[in-house]
Motif scaffolding. Sequence first.
Motif, PDB file in Angstrom:
ATOM      1  N   TYR A   1      -2.101  48.752 104.017  1.00 51.01           N
ATOM      2  CA  TYR A   1      -3.160  47.760 103.800  1.00 51.01           C
ATOM      3  C   TYR A   1      -4.089  47.779 105.013  1.00 51.01           C
ATOM      4  O   TYR A   1      -3.626  47.649 106.160  1.00 51.01           O
ATOM      5  CB  TYR A   1      -2.563  46.363 103.664  1.00 51.01           C
ATOM      6  CG  TYR A   1      -1.786  46.119 102.390  1.00 51.01           C
ATOM      7  CD1 TYR A   1      -2.347  45.398 101.341  1.00 51.01           C
ATOM      8  CD2 TYR A   1      -0.480  46.587 102.251  1.00 51.01           C
ATOM      9  CE1 TYR A   1      -1.630  45.155 100.181  1.00 51.01           C
ATOM     10  CE2 TYR A   1       0.242  46.352 101.089  1.00 51.01           C
ATOM     11  CZ  TYR A   1      -0.345  45.630 100.061  1.00 51.01           C
ATOM     12  OH  TYR A   1       0.372  45.397  98.908  1.00 51.01           O
ATOM     13  N   GLU A   2      -5.396  47.907 104.759  1.00 54.25           N
ATOM     14  CA  GLU A   2      -6.368  47.991 105.846  1.00 54.25           C
ATOM     15  C   GLU A   2      -7.351  46.823 105.808  1.00 54.25           C
ATOM     16  O   GLU A   2      -7.611  46.247 104.744  1.00 54.25           O
ATOM     17  CB  GLU A   2      -7.169  49.290 105.740  1.00 54.25           C
ATOM     18  CG  GLU A   2      -6.369  50.554 105.992  1.00 54.25           C
ATOM     19  CD  GLU A   2      -7.277  51.750 106.141  1.00 54.25           C
ATOM     20  OE1 GLU A   2      -7.479  52.219 107.278  1.00 54.25           O
ATOM     21  OE2 GLU A   2      -7.794  52.233 105.107  1.00 54.25           O
ATOM     22  N   PRO A   3      -7.937  46.483 106.972  1.00 54.87           N
ATOM     23  CA  PRO A   3      -8.993  45.460 106.978  1.00 54.87           C
ATOM     24  C   PRO A   3     -10.252  45.995 106.311  1.00 54.87           C
ATOM     25  O   PRO A   3     -10.439  47.221 106.173  1.00 54.87           O
ATOM     26  CB  PRO A   3      -9.218  45.205 108.468  1.00 54.87           C
ATOM     27  CG  PRO A   3      -8.755  46.443 109.150  1.00 54.87           C
ATOM     28  CD  PRO A   3      -7.614  46.971 108.326  1.00 54.87           C
TER      29      PRO A   3
ATOM     30  N   GLY B   1      -1.112  37.602 115.446  1.00 61.15           N
ATOM     31  CA  GLY B   1      -0.524  38.762 116.090  1.00 61.15           C
ATOM     32  C   GLY B   1       0.269  39.651 115.178  1.00 61.15           C
ATOM     33  O   GLY B   1       1.177  40.333 115.609  1.00 61.15           O
ATOM     34  N   GLY B   2      -0.051  39.678 113.891  1.00 59.66           N
ATOM     35  CA  GLY B   2       0.550  40.667 113.013  1.00 59.66           C
ATOM     36  C   GLY B   2       1.562  40.131 112.043  1.00 59.66           C
ATOM     37  O   GLY B   2       2.086  40.863 111.233  1.00 59.66           O
TER      38      GLY B   2
ATOM     39  N   THR C   1       3.692  45.960 111.060  1.00 61.66           N
ATOM     40  CA  THR C   1       2.370  46.393 111.497  1.00 61.66           C
ATOM     41  C   THR C   1       2.334  47.909 111.609  1.00 61.66           C
ATOM     42  O   THR C   1       3.374  48.572 111.795  1.00 61.66           O
ATOM     43  CB  THR C   1       2.023  45.788 112.864  1.00 61.66           C
ATOM     44  OG1 THR C   1       2.968  46.278 113.841  1.00 61.66           O
ATOM     45  CG2 THR C   1       2.079  44.269 112.818  1.00 61.66           C
ATOM     46  N   LEU C   2       1.143  48.464 111.514  1.00 61.52           N
ATOM     47  CA  LEU C   2       0.998  49.908 111.666  1.00 61.52           C
ATOM     48  C   LEU C   2       1.472  50.365 113.047  1.00 61.52           C
ATOM     49  O   LEU C   2       2.125  51.413 113.172  1.00 61.52           O
ATOM     50  CB  LEU C   2      -0.460  50.312 111.459  1.00 61.52           C
ATOM     51  CG  LEU C   2      -0.731  51.820 111.561  1.00 61.52           C
ATOM     52  CD1 LEU C   2      -0.217  52.533 110.333  1.00 61.52           C
ATOM     53  CD2 LEU C   2      -2.224  52.100 111.742  1.00 61.52           C
ATOM     54  N   ALA C   3       1.169  49.576 114.071  1.00 61.80           N
ATOM     55  CA  ALA C   3       1.570  49.951 115.425  1.00 61.80           C
ATOM     56  C   ALA C   3       3.084  50.064 115.539  1.00 61.80           C
ATOM     57  O   ALA C   3       3.611  51.021 116.129  1.00 61.80           O
ATOM     58  CB  ALA C   3       1.034  48.933 116.433  1.00 61.80           C
ATOM     59  N   ALA C   4       3.809  49.092 114.961  1.00 61.40           N
ATOM     60  CA  ALA C   4       5.270  49.136 115.013  1.00 61.40           C
ATOM     61  C   ALA C   4       5.812  50.310 114.214  1.00 61.40           C
ATOM     62  O   ALA C   4       6.742  51.003 114.648  1.00 61.40           O
ATOM     63  CB  ALA C   4       5.848  47.825 114.485  1.00 61.40           C
ATOM     64  N   ALA C   5       5.235  50.559 113.027  1.00 59.96           N
ATOM     65  CA  ALA C   5       5.691  51.672 112.197  1.00 59.96           C
ATOM     66  C   ALA C   5       5.506  53.002 112.912  1.00 59.96           C
ATOM     67  O   ALA C   5       6.397  53.870 112.892  1.00 59.96           O
ATOM     68  CB  ALA C   5       4.932  51.661 110.870  1.00 59.96           C
TER      69      ALA C   5
ATOM     70  N   ASP D   1      -5.288  48.004 112.843  1.00 63.13           N
ATOM     71  CA  ASP D   1      -4.871  46.657 112.435  1.00 63.13           C
ATOM     72  C   ASP D   1      -4.235  46.624 111.043  1.00 63.13           C
ATOM     73  O   ASP D   1      -4.113  45.554 110.437  1.00 63.13           O
ATOM     74  CB  ASP D   1      -6.067  45.698 112.461  1.00 63.13           C
ATOM     75  CG  ASP D   1      -6.581  45.465 113.870  1.00 63.13           C
ATOM     76  OD1 ASP D   1      -5.797  45.622 114.821  1.00 63.13           O
ATOM     77  OD2 ASP D   1      -7.773  45.147 114.028  1.00 63.13           O
ATOM     78  N   SER D   2      -3.828  47.764 110.548  1.00 64.20           N
ATOM     79  CA  SER D   2      -3.254  47.838 109.206  1.00 64.20           C
ATOM     80  C   SER D   2      -1.815  47.318 109.189  1.00 64.20           C
ATOM     81  O   SER D   2      -1.167  47.161 110.233  1.00 64.20           O
ATOM     82  CB  SER D   2      -3.268  49.290 108.706  1.00 64.20           C
ATOM     83  OG  SER D   2      -4.582  49.788 108.614  1.00 64.20           O
TER      84      SER D   2
END
Length: 304
Positions: free
Chosen positions: A21-23, A85-86, A204-208, A245-246
């Motif tokens: 999912y994207e902004p 924050g996600g 979150t994308l960052a965590a993935a 931010d996905s």
Amino acid sequence: MTGSLYRGQAGLPFSSTLRAYEPLEAFPAGQQEALREAGARSESRAAVENAELLASLGRITRPGGDPFPTGQTDLVRVLAVSTSGGGNDGDGGGGSHGDGDGGSWPARLLYCPSQLVLRAGLAANALLEGIHGPLAQLLIPEEQRDRHQERIDQVKAREGAARVHTRASTWGIPFSWFCLFQESDPTDVVEAGGRIVTVRIRTTLAAALERVRHAVAHLALAAPELDMLEDLTQLTEWLELFHPDSVVELDYGAVADKVYPDDSPLDVRLGIECLAEGDMTGAAAAYRRLASRWIPIRQLARAS
């Protein structure tokens, strides 16, 4: 959480999906208005899932035998996330904005278009190039494939080099997907009629990306011959296509009723850590737990 997804799904293959999912700003300007309109509508997530299922069944029985989607009724899933924050605030839907965490933080909408035209083209190509290619050529005549290629060209001309936001798997979930998630991630269990309809877990994308890169680094050193390493590498490349931010979502689909509660994310992580530490006994134990859970599901694909 309750819902009424997948009505009439009995007898269909189990299908699970991995979605990004994207902004809004991540999409081409020409596509943003359509996505914004989807976010303003009031369809629940259940309504979106049922509409997509009914559309797919309708294509199978369409006069003329053309199984490809036209793109005229493409659907959009919308996810409301907190700007704190996600964290994720709810299951979203075709236009559900959610309430945030009690209203203390504003919700931001993220979008996952179904992209049925592009995905159908990719699926057809994979089928034609696989072991059932000759049969696929009989079931999907060249004229229909050519007509669908024109639709794909139109989508690409309108939206540019589109990222495919959804990956699908039938009769089980690839073990590589579980590397993206942990037990503490936000999870929705959707139930109806005394059964688990689906389970959705998000991060979150960052965590993935951090998790999958960690797994790739361990396997590259400890077990470079494993097919899972190639799967994880491809998964990393796919995730890197999306906006920072996905949010990434694993939707179990109907298979959730067979396996949930599910420790697969933990077992995959433990298995990789054991391999990295040279603990073959621990790695084998983790794999046995995974196999006992998922091999019976995959065997259903060959059941009469």
